[in-house]
Design a protein around this motif. Structure first.
Motif, short mmCIF file in Angstrom:
data_model
loop_
_atom_site.label_atom_id
_atom_site.label_comp_id
_atom_site.label_asym_id
_atom_site.label_seq_id
_atom_site.Cartn_x
_atom_site.Cartn_y
_atom_site.Cartn_z
N MET A 192 -64.41 18.69 -5.23
CA MET A 192 -64.87 17.66 -6.14
C MET A 192 -66.13 18.16 -6.85
SD MET A 192 -62.58 15.39 -5.97
CE MET A 192 -63.38 14.16 -7.02
N PRO A 193 -66.49 17.57 -8.00
CA PRO A 193 -67.66 18.05 -8.76
C PRO A 193 -68.90 18.21 -7.89
CG PRO A 193 -66.48 16.40 -10.03
CD PRO A 193 -65.81 16.45 -8.68
N GLY A 194 -69.51 19.39 -7.99
CA GLY A 194 -70.70 19.69 -7.21
C GLY A 194 -70.43 20.44 -5.92
N CYS A 195 -69.15 20.55 -5.53
CA CYS A 195 -68.79 21.24 -4.28
C CYS A 195 -68.15 22.60 -4.53
CB CYS A 195 -67.83 20.37 -3.47
SG CYS A 195 -68.56 18.83 -2.90
N ASP B 189 -68.96 15.85 -1.92
CA ASP B 189 -70.36 15.53 -1.64
C ASP B 189 -70.75 14.37 -2.55
OD1 ASP B 189 -73.09 15.36 -1.29
OD2 ASP B 189 -73.56 17.25 -2.31
N VAL B 190 -70.72 13.17 -2.01
CA VAL B 190 -71.00 11.98 -2.83
C VAL B 190 -72.48 11.82 -3.14
CG1 VAL B 190 -68.96 10.73 -2.01
CG2 VAL B 190 -71.15 10.45 -0.82
N PHE B 191 -73.32 12.70 -2.59
CA PHE B 191 -74.77 12.60 -2.83
C PHE B 191 -75.28 13.69 -3.77
CE2 PHE B 191 -73.91 10.26 0.97
CZ PHE B 191 -74.74 9.15 0.87
N ASN B 192 -74.37 14.31 -4.51
CA ASN B 192 -74.78 15.38 -5.42
C ASN B 192 -75.21 14.79 -6.76
OD1 ASN B 192 -74.96 17.62 -7.14
ND2 ASN B 192 -73.50 18.76 -5.89
N TYR B 193 -76.50 14.55 -6.88
CA TYR B 193 -77.03 13.99 -8.12
C TYR B 193 -77.28 15.07 -9.17
CZ TYR B 193 -81.50 15.59 -6.18
OH TYR B 193 -82.50 16.34 -5.65
N GLY B 194 -76.97 16.32 -8.82
CA GLY B 194 -77.10 17.41 -9.79
C GLY B 194 -75.96 17.45 -10.79
N VAL B 195 -74.90 16.69 -10.53
CA VAL B 195 -73.77 16.59 -11.46
C VAL B 195 -74.03 15.43 -12.41
CG1 VAL B 195 -71.28 16.31 -11.68
CG2 VAL B 195 -72.23 17.47 -9.68
N GLN C 55 -75.91 9.30 -23.52
CA GLN C 55 -77.00 9.59 -22.60
C GLN C 55 -76.47 10.44 -21.44
OE1 GLN C 55 -79.69 6.18 -21.64
NE2 GLN C 55 -78.20 4.98 -22.81
N GLN C 56 -77.30 11.35 -20.96
CA GLN C 56 -76.92 12.18 -19.81
C GLN C 56 -77.25 11.41 -18.54
OE1 GLN C 56 -75.51 14.88 -21.00
NE2 GLN C 56 -74.75 15.65 -19.05
N VAL C 57 -76.22 11.12 -17.75
CA VAL C 57 -76.38 10.27 -16.58
C VAL C 57 -76.05 11.06 -15.31
CG1 VAL C 57 -75.62 8.14 -15.45
CG2 VAL C 57 -75.68 8.27 -17.95
N PRO C 58 -76.94 11.06 -14.29
CA PRO C 58 -76.60 11.71 -13.01
C PRO C 58 -75.54 10.91 -12.27
CG PRO C 58 -78.70 10.59 -12.83
CD PRO C 58 -78.30 10.48 -14.28
N MET C 59 -74.63 11.60 -11.60
CA MET C 59 -73.59 10.90 -10.85
C MET C 59 -74.17 10.29 -9.58
SD MET C 59 -70.12 13.17 -11.24
CE MET C 59 -69.14 11.94 -10.37
N PRO D 243 -73.54 8.06 -5.85
CA PRO D 243 -72.50 8.06 -4.82
C PRO D 243 -71.28 7.25 -5.23
CG PRO D 243 -74.64 7.84 -3.81
CD PRO D 243 -74.87 7.77 -5.29
N ASP D 244 -71.48 6.13 -5.91
CA ASP D 244 -70.36 5.32 -6.38
C ASP D 244 -69.48 6.10 -7.36
OD1 ASP D 244 -71.31 3.26 -4.87
OD2 ASP D 244 -72.19 2.16 -6.53
N ASP D 245 -70.11 6.85 -8.27
CA ASP D 245 -69.35 7.65 -9.25
C ASP D 245 -68.51 8.71 -8.53
OD1 ASP D 245 -70.31 6.37 -11.57
OD2 ASP D 245 -72.15 7.55 -11.51
N HIS D 246 -69.13 9.40 -7.57
CA HIS D 246 -68.41 10.45 -6.84
C HIS D 246 -67.23 9.87 -6.07
CE1 HIS D 246 -70.79 14.08 -7.51
NE2 HIS D 246 -71.90 13.38 -7.35
N PHE D 247 -67.46 8.74 -5.41
CA PHE D 247 -66.39 8.14 -4.62
C PHE D 247 -65.24 7.68 -5.51
CE2 PHE D 247 -64.51 4.54 -2.18
CZ PHE D 247 -64.08 5.28 -1.09
N GLN D 248 -65.57 7.16 -6.67
CA GLN D 248 -64.53 6.73 -7.59
C GLN D 248 -63.72 7.93 -8.08
OE1 GLN D 248 -64.35 3.48 -7.80
NE2 GLN D 248 -62.48 3.47 -9.01
#
Length: 370
Positions: free
Chosen positions: A17-20, A75-81, A88-92, A94-99
């Motif tokens: 998943m993104p960031g992994c 990794d649902v805590f990867n705010y680097g994605v 606007q550039q928005v950090p992902m 945990p909710d975004d990653h899980f979705q």
């Protein structure tokens, strides 16, 4: 490496998943090497989650997964994605990653033979019990995943693994990085003396006593604990503030101390504990935390290191870390990719991972106590 003789359960597929991507690349490399595959062979399956300008998204898989044994690393805590929403550039979050994880599972359309989700830090793992009129987010998330066809969920150092009661008929493995942490300590602190006279394990609170008891048992060390005295009349940033830490245990004077916890969030608690241990004449302070979130940055740890309160902080590469953290003199990153590769390779052969989950023999061998 463990020898696995069983035939594979299904054709192996690894989805990052993104960031992994980095850890999945290492995992893929280890398994390809163990199986004698050509250097250009990969078990990775490419996926994308493109987004519309409004922030809405969809999950897409670029190849067939019919009959595959799929392992999704998330990794649902990867705010680097980040992604763009309304220009606007928005950090992902945990909710975004899980979705996005659910989108990729949905994109398989039930064609995979088996789906295993490897989620190192469990989504909403700290919202695992109800103490007032509040949601049980972690339980709901686990139920969502198994209802979508996920067979196994593998997590590391769950805040409370009793949450698996939400899915009693499905696989849930809570893995602890005990061996890898001890190995990193021995490698990075060559003069460490692992015996009762020179080293002690300390739990930062009563909730972490389970993991600390394990460390003290396998290493043959004394154990101490801090009790968090909280103010339950107010809530600050979603939690009851800590008013003081009270120590229970033997004298730490002249000893090295390992503080063991599941995560570092702001770091305030562990630094406060380190200061109190130093006041009690402890020698060196080492911190073991599976997940280093550092939600308020590194300044407090820089100061604690400069003041001599903390010597080393060990966290895993299971969650995202800012590049600047890797350069800190007090920080050690513990690589878990090979361990994850062992788990995936073993499960893909439909073999038991019990030996991997109980590292006592490996720890004794590492310390020369066989």
């Amino acid at each position: 490496m463990m020898e696995v003789e069983n035939s594979v359960f299904g054709e192996l597929g690894i989805i990052a998943m993104p960031g992994c991507e980095e850890i999945a690349k290492k995992v893929d490399g280890y398994i390809s090497e163990w199986r004698g595959q050509p250097s250009d062979t990969s078990y990775k399956i490419m996926t994308v989650c493109p987004r519309f300008g409004s922030g809405e998204a969809k999950g897409m898989i670029t190849q067939s997964v019919r009959g595959h044994d799929i392992f999704i690393i998330c990794d649902v805590f990867n705010y680097g994605v980040t992604y763009r929403m309304y220009n606007q550039q928005v950090p992902m979050s945990p909710d975004d990653h899980f979705q996005d994880l659910k989108r990729i599972i949905a994109a398989m359309g039930g064609k995979a033979r088996r789906i295993t989700v490897i989620m190192p830090m469990l989504y909403e793992g700290r919202q695992h019990r109800r103490t007032a009129r509040e949601s049980l987010d972690c339980a709901l998330a686990l139920q969502e995943l198994v209802n979508m066809g996920v067979t196994n969920i593998i997590t590391f150092d769950a805040h409370d693994d009793r949450v698996q009661s939400a899915i009693p008929l499905h696989g849930f493995e809570n893995v602890h990085p005990t061996y890898q942490m001890i190995k990193a300590l021995v490698k990075n602190v060559p003069d460490i003396q692992i015996d009762r006279e020179n080293l002690m394990i300390v739990s930062p609170d009563e909730g972490g006593m389970g993991r600390c008891i394990y460390y003290s048992s396998v290493l043959g060390l004394d154990l101490g604990m801090f009790y968090k005295r909280r103010n339950y009349s107010v809530i600050v940033n979603g939690r009851n503030p800590i008013e003081a830490h009270e120590f229970l245990g033997r004298d730490v004077a002249g000893k090295d101390v390992i503080i063991v916890d599941d995560m570092i969030s702001s770091g305030d608690s562990v630094i406060d504990i380190a200061i109190k241990l130093k006041e009690k004449k402890a020698r060196r302070i080492f911190v073991f935390a599976t997940f280093g979130l550092f939600v308020e940055g590194f300044e407090n740890f820089d100061k604690a290191y400069k003041d001599g309160c903390i010597d080393k902080v060990f966290t895993s590469n299971l969650v995202y870390a800012l590049p600047e953290l890797l350069e800190k003199p007090w920080y050690v990153r513990v690589d878990m990719s090979k361990f994850i590769a062992y788990i995936i390779d073993t499960l893909n052969h439909d073999s038991s991972i019990s030996e991997l989950l109980s590292p006592v023999k490996r720890i004794k061998k590492l310390l020369g106590r066989e």
